[in-house]
Design an enzyme around this catalytic site. Structure first.
Site, PDB file in Angstrom:
ATOM      1  N   ARG A   1       0.860  -1.184   0.000  1.00  0.00           N
ATOM      2  CA  ARG A   1       0.000   0.000   0.000  1.00  0.00           C
ATOM      3  C   ARG A   1       0.898   1.236   0.000  1.00  0.00           C
ATOM      4  O   ARG A   1       1.339   1.704   1.047  1.00  0.00           O
ATOM      5  CB  ARG A   1      -0.893   0.003   1.252  1.00  0.00           C
ATOM      6  CG  ARG A   1      -2.051  -0.995   1.180  1.00  0.00           C
ATOM      7  CD  ARG A   1      -3.150  -0.468   0.267  1.00  0.00           C
ATOM      8  NE  ARG A   1      -4.287  -1.382   0.183  1.00  0.00           N
ATOM      9  CZ  ARG A   1      -5.338  -1.327   0.974  1.00  0.00           C
ATOM     10  NH1 ARG A   1      -5.415  -0.426   1.932  1.00  0.00           N
ATOM     11  NH2 ARG A   1      -6.329  -2.180   0.820  1.00  0.00           N
TER      12      ARG A   1
ATOM     13  N   GLN B   1      -0.249   2.293  -6.214  1.00  0.00           N
ATOM     14  CA  GLN B   1      -1.709   2.386  -6.257  1.00  0.00           C
ATOM     15  C   GLN B   1      -2.303   1.824  -7.545  1.00  0.00           C
ATOM     16  O   GLN B   1      -3.343   1.161  -7.535  1.00  0.00           O
ATOM     17  CB  GLN B   1      -2.155   3.841  -6.088  1.00  0.00           C
ATOM     18  CG  GLN B   1      -2.142   4.313  -4.646  1.00  0.00           C
ATOM     19  CD  GLN B   1      -2.627   5.751  -4.527  1.00  0.00           C
ATOM     20  OE1 GLN B   1      -2.594   6.503  -5.507  1.00  0.00           O
ATOM     21  NE2 GLN B   1      -3.058   6.138  -3.350  1.00  0.00           N
TER      22      GLN B   1
ATOM     23  N   ASP C   1      -2.741  -1.918  -7.308  1.00  0.00           N
ATOM     24  CA  ASP C   1      -3.399  -2.429  -6.107  1.00  0.00           C
ATOM     25  C   ASP C   1      -4.773  -3.023  -6.428  1.00  0.00           C
ATOM     26  O   ASP C   1      -5.794  -2.347  -6.413  1.00  0.00           O
ATOM     27  CB  ASP C   1      -3.528  -1.289  -5.085  1.00  0.00           C
ATOM     28  CG  ASP C   1      -4.069  -1.753  -3.752  1.00  0.00           C
ATOM     29  OD1 ASP C   1      -4.429  -2.936  -3.626  1.00  0.00           O
ATOM     30  OD2 ASP C   1      -4.136  -0.924  -2.817  1.00  0.00           O
TER      31      ASP C   1
ATOM     32  N   SER D   1      -7.638  -2.951  -3.676  1.00  0.00           N
ATOM     33  CA  SER D   1      -8.383  -1.690  -3.593  1.00  0.00           C
ATOM     34  C   SER D   1      -9.331  -1.510  -4.771  1.00  0.00           C
ATOM     35  O   SER D   1     -10.471  -1.067  -4.601  1.00  0.00           O
ATOM     36  CB  SER D   1      -7.409  -0.502  -3.517  1.00  0.00           C
ATOM     37  OG  SER D   1      -6.705  -0.521  -2.294  1.00  0.00           O
TER      38      SER D   1
ATOM     39  N   TYR E   1      -4.067  -0.697   7.064  1.00  0.00           N
ATOM     40  CA  TYR E   1      -5.062  -1.641   7.566  1.00  0.00           C
ATOM     41  C   TYR E   1      -5.296  -1.411   9.052  1.00  0.00           C
ATOM     42  O   TYR E   1      -4.379  -1.071   9.796  1.00  0.00           O
ATOM     43  CB  TYR E   1      -4.598  -3.093   7.356  1.00  0.00           C
ATOM     44  CG  TYR E   1      -4.468  -3.504   5.920  1.00  0.00           C
ATOM     45  CD1 TYR E   1      -5.590  -3.757   5.142  1.00  0.00           C
ATOM     46  CD2 TYR E   1      -3.215  -3.638   5.313  1.00  0.00           C
ATOM     47  CE1 TYR E   1      -5.479  -4.137   3.813  1.00  0.00           C
ATOM     48  CE2 TYR E   1      -3.089  -4.018   3.987  1.00  0.00           C
ATOM     49  CZ  TYR E   1      -4.220  -4.271   3.246  1.00  0.00           C
ATOM     50  OH  TYR E   1      -4.104  -4.642   1.938  1.00  0.00           O
TER      51      TYR E   1
END
Length: 377
Positions: free
Chosen positions: A122, A127, A130, A133, A228
């Site tokens: 993360r 990004q 990912d 997500s 998280y």
């Protein structure tokens, strides 16, 4: 470098690992590509679209697995499929490495470089790779829509000559990627939205989307470096359950999104709380497949308990498989591109790369991810 893409075999799975647009980008970069016939039909992509992008189509799944130098897919393979892969092959998919120890050992013994999409770090730089997500964002949207189809009410306030209908109340537990998208979706549909998360730092994000943040004093909580939520102590979990019990009873829809990476999720909605809800209310348990946040939820099913509908379907982004495929495909393309050597026209596993360090599980006949290595040992 030959990229092979087999069809997904999981029952009802309609997503595809690579869409034709990204297939074309990889082929332009110098790769060759072979897909299994019918690969994209579940999401509306024909074999001809892949052929037009420059790929070849084969009906021989075993040959694709045996010849590919990179294998791109969504679900983890079987151990039998791993045995067909050539040494030095790069395999990229979800792997569940915290629990699938036999699978990881099989990759190691076969000399396959296994990359886990769950383990993408993360970070700002990663990004665009990912997948957790990207798929969770769609899941948040889907869970709200599924709940509305089961709720015997509408979400928005409606003023009519026949009277005024009050807005429904949606309570969302967990304001991560999925939770925030669920808040935004429910709010757009006109619901009164309340949310809770153990990380008080997300309260402002909840409010910015038009939701009310439920304040429960749990004492010291926090999040990991990857964002998280940290697991609560038994005492903190008890405080959370007591603090949200009244809100659950007042809500028409409850959506739980609390998952602990690599571990069983906490139970957040007890049988006692369900009994206190209004008949016809709906609960969506995002974590049903991994153990469940809701007592009585059943993985892959929708059940009715004490007059309350509990949805535990799972694989939420598959309900919008075309968009889910587009997003996952983009994640995969960007990951391959991260390691792509333009001169040699191949993907190189560089263990000095900060992104690959986190997500490469096996390489060169060894388990190279320290966390997974310690867990298996």
């Amino acid at each position: 470098m030959l990229i092979g893409i087999p069809k997904e075999l999981a029952s009802g799975e309609n997503r595809v690992a690579i869409i034709p647009t990204d297939a074309k980008k990889l082929i332009r970069a110098g790769a060759t590509m072979q897909i299994e016939a019918g690969l994209g039909l579940g999401s509306g992509f024909s074999d001809q679209e892949y052929i037009d992008a420059g790929a070849t189509v084969s009906s021989d799944r075993n040959a694709i697995l045996a010849s590919a130098e990179i294998i791109l897919r969504i679900s983890k393979p079987s151990i039998d499929e791993i045995s067909q892969m050539k040494a030095g092959c790069i395999h990229i998919s979800y792997l569940d490495p915290f629990n699938e120890h036999s699978l990881i050992k099989a990759f190691r013994d076969q000399g396959v470089s296994a990359i886990s999409m769950e383990m993408i770090p993360r970070s700002t730089r990663s990004q665009k790779m990912d997948a957790l997500s990207s798929q969770a964002s769609l899941a948040g949207y889907v869970m709200v829509l599924l709940a509305t189809t089961r709720l015997p009410r509408i979400l928005p306030m409606m003023m009519t000559p026949a009277g005024t209908l009050k807005p429904s109340t949606v309570f969302i537990i967990g304001a991560g990627v999925a939770g925030l998208q669920a808040i935004a979706t429910a709010k757009r549909l006109g619901a009164k939205v309340v949310a809770f998360d153990t990380r008080s730092v997300v309260a402002e994000q909840v409010r910015s989307l038009g939701g009310k943040f439920l304040e429960i004093d749990l004492g010291e909580t926090g999040q990991t470096k990857d964002g998280y939520a940290l697991a609560l102590t038994d005492e903190q979990l008890k405080l959370q359950l007591e603090g949200q019990k009244k809100q659950i009873a007042e809500s028409d829809i409850v959506i739980t999104t609390a998952q602990l990476f690599g571990r069983k999720p906490p139970v957040l909605v007890t049988s006692d709380m369900i009994k206190g809800m209004k008949p016809g209310s709906v609960i969506v348990d995002m974590a049903a497949e991994s153990g469940g946040n809701v007592e009585g939820s059943v993985a892959g099913e929708t059940v009715v308990v004490d007059g309350v509908t509990i949805i535990g379907d799972g694989n939420w982004s598959n309900f919008v498989s075309r968009d889910a495929s587009q997003m996952y495909s983009s994640n995969l393309f960007n990951l391959v591109d991260e390691g792509w050597n333009g001169d040699d026209k191949k993907m190189v596993i560089d263990m000095e790369n900060d992104i690959l360090q986190g997500c490469v599980i096996t390489h060169g006949g060894e388990i190279v991810n320290e966390t997974i290595q310690k867990l298996i040992n």
